[in-house]
Each structure stands twice: as structure tokens, then as C-alpha cells.
Scaffold this motif. Sequence first.
Motif, mmCIF file in Angstrom:
data_model
loop_
_atom_site.group_PDB
_atom_site.id
_atom_site.type_symbol
_atom_site.label_atom_id
_atom_site.label_comp_id
_atom_site.label_asym_id
_atom_site.label_seq_id
_atom_site.Cartn_x
_atom_site.Cartn_y
_atom_site.Cartn_z
ATOM 1 N N HIS A 7 7.653 4.265 1.709
ATOM 2 C CA HIS A 7 6.280 4.669 2.018
ATOM 3 C C HIS A 7 5.715 3.894 3.009
ATOM 4 O O HIS A 7 4.694 4.661 3.791
ATOM 5 C CB HIS A 7 5.911 3.863 0.657
ATOM 6 C CG HIS A 7 5.726 4.913 -0.624
ATOM 7 N ND1 HIS A 7 5.371 6.032 -0.573
ATOM 8 C CD2 HIS A 7 6.645 4.676 -1.629
ATOM 9 C CE1 HIS A 7 5.771 6.691 -1.754
ATOM 10 N NE2 HIS A 7 6.533 5.992 -2.210
ATOM 11 N N ASN A 26 -3.396 2.952 2.072
ATOM 12 C CA ASN A 26 -1.834 2.860 1.758
ATOM 13 C C ASN A 26 -1.388 1.447 2.347
ATOM 14 O O ASN A 26 -0.475 1.076 1.671
ATOM 15 C CB ASN A 26 -1.233 4.078 2.415
ATOM 16 C CG ASN A 26 -1.759 5.216 1.712
ATOM 17 O OD1 ASN A 26 -0.894 5.310 0.495
ATOM 18 N ND2 ASN A 26 -2.559 6.237 2.102
ATOM 19 N N LEU A 53 -0.407 1.714 -6.634
ATOM 20 C CA LEU A 53 0.070 3.117 -6.353
ATOM 21 C C LEU A 53 -0.530 3.985 -7.284
ATOM 22 O O LEU A 53 -0.886 5.392 -6.523
ATOM 23 C CB LEU A 53 1.553 2.880 -6.866
ATOM 24 C CG LEU A 53 2.576 2.301 -5.627
ATOM 25 C CD1 LEU A 53 3.831 1.996 -6.466
ATOM 26 C CD2 LEU A 53 2.627 3.062 -4.488
ATOM 27 N N SER A 87 4.812 11.745 1.017
ATOM 28 C CA SER A 87 4.570 10.358 0.734
ATOM 29 C C SER A 87 3.779 10.453 -0.891
ATOM 30 O O SER A 87 4.324 9.779 -1.723
ATOM 31 C CB SER A 87 3.739 9.548 1.583
ATOM 32 O OG SER A 87 3.220 8.431 1.004
ATOM 33 N N LYS A 91 5.187 9.453 -4.525
ATOM 34 C CA LYS A 91 4.437 8.118 -5.122
ATOM 35 C C LYS A 91 4.773 8.037 -6.690
ATOM 36 O O LYS A 91 4.931 7.238 -7.340
ATOM 37 C CB LYS A 91 3.123 8.337 -4.899
ATOM 38 C CG LYS A 91 2.882 7.542 -3.503
ATOM 39 C CD LYS A 91 1.274 7.138 -3.290
ATOM 40 C CE LYS A 91 1.143 6.567 -2.030
ATOM 41 N NZ LYS A 91 -0.101 6.510 -1.417
#
Length: 151
Positions: A7, A26, A53, A87, A91
Motif C-alpha cells: 500500500h 493514505n 483502512l 490500491s 484494500k
Amino acid sequence: QAILLVHWILTTWGSIVFSGPYAWANFTILALGVWAVAQRDSIDAISMFLGGLVATIFLDIIHISVFYPRGDLTDTGRFGAGMAILSLILKPFSCCFVYHMYRERGGELLLHVGFLGPSPGRSAYQTIDSPEASNDPFAGPESRGQPGHGY
């Protein structure tokens, strides 16, 4: 650690196109992930990382959909946008792994959905006729071994 590395790389590349709030959100959550890795026995660290997250999934959806460049994209811009989208796709899987780590550290089940969730344990409740009840100063005389009125 692999989740953080993947990530971090994807967020770095995604920040080529989506800077500002995307990068701040992030990278802040990745900092919480570093804290969760550093303190392996902390339920607070892993729960905050998991919550972050989940929150960044929604924030990324909004940020990418609002700020996606609609005009002439360069190859670098397409690459950065693709990495941000990748990304975002990864997640939910990361959340599953982090939730598994949360449960391994002794975290409770987060969702109690009616009959699907676990029933509360009865061992934590004190029975009426237990010896601990006799130490209660507000209990009646019968519970302290003295004769009472019996009502």
C-alpha cells in the motif's frame, strides 16, 4: 508488513495524480499500520489501523471519482491513476487480513448481527445465591446470614 509495503508503494505512485487529501489520508493510515506492526500486542493499534483502512476505502472512492482527470492524460498520469485504483481494489482484501490479525490479538467480534453474532457469555454474570453476593453492603439481612423478615 507486506500489506504496508504494497500500500505504501501504490499510494506513492497514486500520489502522482491524486495529491493533497488522497496522500494525507493514505499515508496517515499507513503510519497507523507501522504503529500496529511495532506494537504487536496492542489491540488499539490494530483496531485503529483496521478502522482507518475501512475509512480510506470510502475516501478513496470519493476522491478518485471527483478528482479523476478527465482531460488529456499522459502515460504518467494513467499509471498514477491506475495505481491508486489498484490500491483501492486491494484494500478490502487487506482489511480481511488485518481483521484476522485483530482477532488473533484478542479483539472481539465487531459485528453482532442478531442471531449471527455470538451470544453473551453467562460466566461473567454473578448468580443470585453466590457467596460474593453476601459481601454487598446494600443487600438485605438474609443475604448476610442474619435473620430477616423473609419477604
